[in-house]
Design an enzyme around this catalytic site. Structure first.
Site, PDB file in Angstrom:
ATOM      1  CE  LYS A  34      -0.405   0.141   5.049  1.00  0.00           C
ATOM      2  NZ  LYS A  34      -1.337   0.241   6.188  1.00  0.00           N
ATOM      3  NE  ARG A 130      -6.773   1.439  11.659  1.00  0.00           N
ATOM      4  CZ  ARG A 130      -5.530   1.247  11.225  1.00  0.00           C
ATOM      5  NH1 ARG A 130      -4.648   2.237  11.306  1.00  0.00           N
ATOM      6  NH2 ARG A 130      -5.150   0.090  10.746  1.00  0.00           N
ATOM      7  CE1 TYR A 260      13.863  31.826   2.701  1.00  0.00           C
ATOM      8  CE2 TYR A 260      13.986  29.431   2.441  1.00  0.00           C
ATOM      9  CZ  TYR A 260      13.824  30.688   1.894  1.00  0.00           C
ATOM     10  OH  TYR A 260      13.616  30.826   0.543  1.00  0.00           O
ATOM     11  CG  MET A 308      10.448  23.795  -2.479  1.00  0.00           C
ATOM     12  SD  MET A 308       9.423  24.844  -3.524  1.00  0.00           S
ATOM     13  CE  MET A 308       8.248  25.471  -2.333  1.00  0.00           C
TER      14      MET A 308
END
Length: 369
Positions: A34, A130, A260, A308
């Site tokens: 998955k 769940r 930053y 980024m």
């Protein structure tokens, strides 16, 4: 060309499968693929796992259908099941196994017409709260499934909430509830009831959870399911190594800040390497200064905030220049260690990688570091 990529070690994958099988040698192996094979790339690894495992596991039907489209023919179990008559029809068409965990899903089978039959896993809520039916509800659901013309075989499964805690009373309680239900159904039917309980943590820590099927996930990919037991101590090898390269090196004078927010200040004149990876590639933005990084195979530390497209690294005594290889995690630097430094788990590191990161099977790697 920007070089930020990961390699997938297929020999490590085969090794991990063998280690897992030795833990529960009587159980068949349902390999979880998955979430794009835990971020590793299902298109690349699912066919290899299909050769090594007895079945594959996905979370939802679209993941299973994608595997069928790429030619995977081995059994596939959809552990969230289906939610509409159209999805049930697709599952029957593509010979998918389905979990049933709710009254609504049970109704789909109760109303299904005759046709292709499906292997069904009735999910029991043994205490995680769940998904799943409580044992009393599961007794009734078992009978309903027996009457459905769409059902070929039935099995029971559950999921542990605290299997990664070695002395967990909850795991013992969950196991007891599940076994009591399984025994009651077996006595009523006069035949054994197939079961699936053990996730990666239970496979290594709870021998009593052995059953007909085990469902390893993170351990397949060479990471530990435990907070305080390393993958190496379990005999597992990392399948993924995330790599990049140095794109600049410069000296920051003592007292000046990097990045930053000016959150990291050089205590001395410091050689800083800029590496071509950032949160746009999936490297965790919240990784703090001090998070380990390998440059030229030697340990260095993150210095300043993750950007980024770039990170900045304190080289210390390490010599580096533009073009030199960097390992963010994997071979030589466990993902679990990086995850711990960043306050998360390796599952998240793997699953957050973005399409900007190229993927290569190790045998196909052409960007040698």
């Amino acid at each position: 060309m920007r070089e930020t990529w990961l390699t997938l070690d297929t020999a490590a994958l085969r090794h991990n499968v063998a280690v897992i099988r030795r833990q529960m040698p009587q159980a068949r192996l349902l390999a979880m693929v998955k979430a794009d094979a835990y971020g590793h790339g299902a298109a690349m690894l699912a066919p290899l796992l299909a050769e090594q495992a007895d079945a594959l596991g996905t979370a939802f039907i679209d993941e299973a259908l994608a595997l069928r489209e790429q030619g995977v023919r081995s059994p596939i179990a959809v552990l969230e099941g289906v939610f509409t008559t159209q999805e049930l029809a697709l599952a029957r068409q593509h010979d998918l196994q389905l979990a049933v965990h709710s009254p609504e899903q049970l109704a789909l089978f109760a109303q299904a017409p005759a046709g292709a039959q499906i292997a069904v896993w009735l999910k029991v809520n043994s205490g995680m709260n769940r998904l799943g039916l409580r044992p009393v509800e599961a007794l009734k659901a078992w009978r309903v499934l027996a009457q459905s013309p769409a059902v070929k075989t039935r099995g029971l499964l559950t999921h542990f909430a605290t299997a990664d805690e070695l002395d967990s009373r909850q795991t013992v309680q969950q196991l007891g509830r599940f076994r009591a239900l399984q025994q009651a159904l077996a006595e009523a039917d006069g035949v054994p009831v197939s079961d699936s309980l053990a996730n990666s943590a239970a496979i290594f820590a709870h021998a009593a959870a052995a059953g007909a099927w085990m469902r390893p996930g993170i351990a397949l990919y060479g990471s530990s399911p435990f907070a305080h037991r390393s993958a190496e101590s379990l005999g597992l090898r990392p399948v993924m190594t995330l790599r990049s390269r140095v794109i600049a090196v410069h000296t920051v004078p003592a007292g000046e800040a990097v990045g930053y927010g000016a959150s990291w200040v050089a205590a001395r004149d410091t050689r800083i390497a800029v590496v071509a990876i950032g949160y746009g590639d999936g490297y965790p933005r919240h990784a703090p200064s001090g998070t380990p990084v390998l440059i030229n195979g030697q340990r260095c530390q993150l210095a300043g905030r993750v950007s980024m497209d770039m990170i900045t690294v304190d080289l210390g005594q390490v010599t580096a220049r533009p073009g030199d290889p960097v390992v963010l995690w994997g071979d030589g630097l466990p993902a679990d260690e990086v995850a711990s430094a960043a306050g998360t788990i390796s599952y998240e590191l793997f699953c957050r990688l973005t399409p900007r990161v190229q993927r290569h099977l190790l045998a196909d790697e052409i960007l040698n570091g």
